[in-house]
Design a protein around this motif. Structure first.
Motif, mmCIF file in Angstrom:
data_model
loop_
_atom_site.group_PDB
_atom_site.id
_atom_site.type_symbol
_atom_site.label_atom_id
_atom_site.label_comp_id
_atom_site.label_asym_id
_atom_site.label_seq_id
_atom_site.Cartn_x
_atom_site.Cartn_y
_atom_site.Cartn_z
ATOM 1 N N VAL A 1 -47.908 41.763 55.595
ATOM 2 C CA VAL A 1 -46.802 42.663 55.290
ATOM 3 C C VAL A 1 -46.761 42.822 53.773
ATOM 4 O O VAL A 1 -46.643 41.835 53.053
ATOM 5 N N TYR B 1 -47.807 47.272 57.550
ATOM 6 C CA TYR B 1 -48.298 46.154 58.348
ATOM 7 C C TYR B 1 -49.797 46.274 58.572
ATOM 8 O O TYR B 1 -50.333 47.370 58.709
ATOM 9 N N VAL C 1 -41.768 41.454 62.491
ATOM 10 C CA VAL C 1 -42.974 40.793 63.009
ATOM 11 C C VAL C 1 -42.579 39.649 63.937
ATOM 12 O O VAL C 1 -43.155 39.484 65.023
#
Length: 140
Positions: free
Chosen positions: A65, A71, A118
Protein backbone atom coordinates in the motif's frame (compact mmCIF):
# COMPACT_ATOMS: atom_id res chain seq x y z
CA UNK A 1 -19.53 63.46 71.63
CA UNK A 2 -17.08 60.69 71.41
CA UNK A 3 -18.16 57.91 73.75
CA UNK A 4 -15.55 55.41 72.44
CA UNK A 5 -12.60 57.43 73.58
CA UNK A 6 -10.85 54.76 75.58
CA UNK A 7 -11.56 51.88 73.17
CA UNK A 8 -9.18 51.13 70.40
CA UNK A 9 -10.40 49.64 67.18
CA UNK A 10 -8.50 46.56 66.12
CA UNK A 11 -7.27 46.61 62.57
CA UNK A 12 -8.74 43.79 60.47
CA UNK A 13 -6.26 40.97 59.72
CA UNK A 14 -6.19 38.83 56.66
CA UNK A 15 -5.74 35.23 57.66
CA UNK A 16 -3.53 33.51 55.06
CA UNK A 17 -3.80 29.96 56.37
CA UNK A 18 -7.10 29.10 54.58
CA UNK A 19 -5.73 30.52 51.34
CA UNK A 20 -2.57 28.41 51.67
CA UNK A 21 -4.72 25.32 52.36
CA UNK A 22 -6.74 25.90 49.21
CA UNK A 23 -3.60 26.40 47.12
CA UNK A 24 -2.08 23.17 48.47
CA UNK A 25 -5.24 21.24 47.62
CA UNK A 26 -5.15 22.63 44.08
CA UNK A 27 -1.47 21.74 43.78
CA UNK A 28 -2.10 18.17 44.95
CA UNK A 29 -5.04 17.86 42.54
CA UNK A 30 -2.88 18.99 39.62
CA UNK A 31 -0.06 16.62 40.56
CA UNK A 32 -2.41 13.64 40.77
CA UNK A 33 -4.25 14.33 37.52
CA UNK A 34 -1.19 15.09 35.39
CA UNK A 35 -0.39 12.48 32.76
CA UNK A 36 3.16 11.62 31.92
CA UNK A 37 4.06 10.79 28.33
CA UNK A 38 7.30 8.94 29.00
CA UNK A 39 5.83 5.44 28.98
CA UNK A 40 7.93 4.55 25.93
CA UNK A 41 11.07 4.69 28.03
CA UNK A 42 10.34 1.50 29.95
CA UNK A 43 13.24 -0.92 30.05
CA UNK A 44 11.93 -4.37 29.22
CA UNK A 45 13.94 -7.55 29.10
CA UNK A 46 12.17 -9.94 26.78
CA UNK A 47 12.26 -13.66 27.51
CA UNK A 48 14.45 -15.87 25.39
CA UNK A 49 13.45 -19.07 23.71
CA UNK A 50 15.28 -21.60 21.64
CA UNK A 51 13.05 -22.95 18.95
CA UNK A 52 13.56 -24.74 15.72
CA UNK A 53 12.94 -22.83 12.53
CA UNK A 54 9.82 -23.86 10.69
CA UNK A 55 10.41 -26.78 8.34
CA UNK A 56 7.91 -25.48 5.84
CA UNK A 57 7.61 -21.83 5.16
CA UNK A 58 3.94 -20.90 4.78
CA UNK A 59 2.78 -19.31 1.57
CA UNK A 60 2.93 -15.53 1.65
CA UNK A 61 0.80 -12.98 -0.08
CA UNK A 62 2.54 -9.61 -0.18
CA UNK A 63 0.17 -6.66 -0.23
CA UNK A 64 1.77 -3.26 -0.80
CA UNK A 65 0.00 0.00 0.00
CA UNK A 66 1.61 3.28 -1.04
CA UNK A 67 1.05 6.76 0.33
CA UNK A 68 -1.51 7.55 -2.40
CA UNK A 69 -3.67 4.54 -1.46
CA UNK A 70 -2.73 2.31 -4.42
CA UNK A 71 -2.61 -1.45 -3.86
CA UNK A 72 -0.40 -4.23 -5.22
CA UNK A 73 -0.80 -7.92 -4.50
CA UNK A 74 2.36 -9.96 -5.16
CA UNK A 75 3.75 -7.11 -7.31
CA UNK A 76 0.63 -6.95 -9.48
CA UNK A 77 -1.35 -3.71 -9.39
CA UNK A 78 -4.91 -4.03 -8.15
CA UNK A 79 -7.60 -1.50 -8.97
CA UNK A 80 -9.48 -0.85 -5.74
CA UNK A 81 -13.20 -0.39 -6.28
CA UNK A 82 -14.43 -1.76 -2.97
CA UNK A 83 -13.46 -4.22 -0.27
CA UNK A 84 -15.19 -7.11 -2.06
CA UNK A 85 -13.01 -6.65 -5.17
CA UNK A 86 -9.89 -6.57 -3.01
CA UNK A 87 -11.12 -9.70 -1.22
CA UNK A 88 -11.56 -11.49 -4.56
CA UNK A 89 -8.03 -10.49 -5.59
CA UNK A 90 -6.67 -11.90 -2.32
CA UNK A 91 -8.56 -15.18 -2.88
CA UNK A 92 -7.06 -15.44 -6.38
CA UNK A 93 -3.57 -14.78 -5.01
CA UNK A 94 -4.06 -17.42 -2.29
CA UNK A 95 -4.99 -20.03 -4.86
CA UNK A 96 -4.95 -23.48 -3.27
CA UNK A 97 -2.65 -22.56 -0.38
CA UNK A 98 -4.02 -23.85 2.92
CA UNK A 99 -3.35 -20.93 5.23
CA UNK A 100 -1.27 -18.25 3.56
CA UNK A 101 0.17 -15.35 5.51
CA UNK A 102 -0.82 -11.88 4.33
CA UNK A 103 2.15 -9.53 4.68
CA UNK A 104 1.07 -5.89 4.53
CA UNK A 105 3.83 -3.57 3.32
CA UNK A 106 2.34 -0.14 3.95
CA UNK A 107 4.10 3.13 3.36
CA UNK A 108 4.72 5.08 6.55
CA UNK A 109 2.56 7.89 5.19
CA UNK A 110 -0.18 5.60 3.90
CA UNK A 111 -3.72 6.37 4.91
CA UNK A 112 -4.87 4.36 7.92
CA UNK A 113 -8.08 3.46 6.09
CA UNK A 114 -6.08 1.88 3.26
CA UNK A 115 -4.47 -0.58 5.68
CA UNK A 116 -7.82 -1.31 7.34
CA UNK A 117 -9.27 -2.04 3.86
CA UNK A 118 -6.64 -4.75 3.33
CA UNK A 119 -7.33 -6.26 6.75
CA UNK A 120 -11.10 -6.23 6.15
CA UNK A 121 -10.67 -7.80 2.70
CA UNK A 122 -8.49 -10.53 4.20
CA UNK A 123 -11.16 -11.23 6.81
CA UNK A 124 -13.85 -11.46 4.14
CA UNK A 125 -11.64 -13.81 2.11
CA UNK A 126 -11.20 -16.07 5.13
CA UNK A 127 -7.50 -15.33 5.45
CA UNK A 128 -6.85 -14.83 9.15
CA UNK A 129 -3.06 -14.80 9.29
CA UNK A 130 -2.11 -11.15 8.77
CA UNK A 131 1.20 -9.49 9.62
CA UNK A 132 2.93 -6.21 8.90
CA UNK A 133 6.35 -5.68 7.36
CA UNK A 134 8.58 -3.09 9.01
CA UNK A 135 12.14 -2.00 8.76
CA UNK A 136 14.59 -1.42 11.53
CA UNK A 137 15.06 2.19 12.34
CA UNK A 138 15.31 4.70 15.10
CA UNK A 139 12.14 5.23 17.09
CA UNK A 140 11.23 8.90 17.27
Amino acid sequence: MNFQRGQHRDEPEINLIPMIDVLLVILIFLMVTTTYAKFSELQINLPQAAGEPAKEKPAQINVAVDAAGNYQINDAAVNFANIASLSDALKKAAGSAAAPVIVINADAKANYQSVINVMEAAREAGLVRVTFATQRGEIR
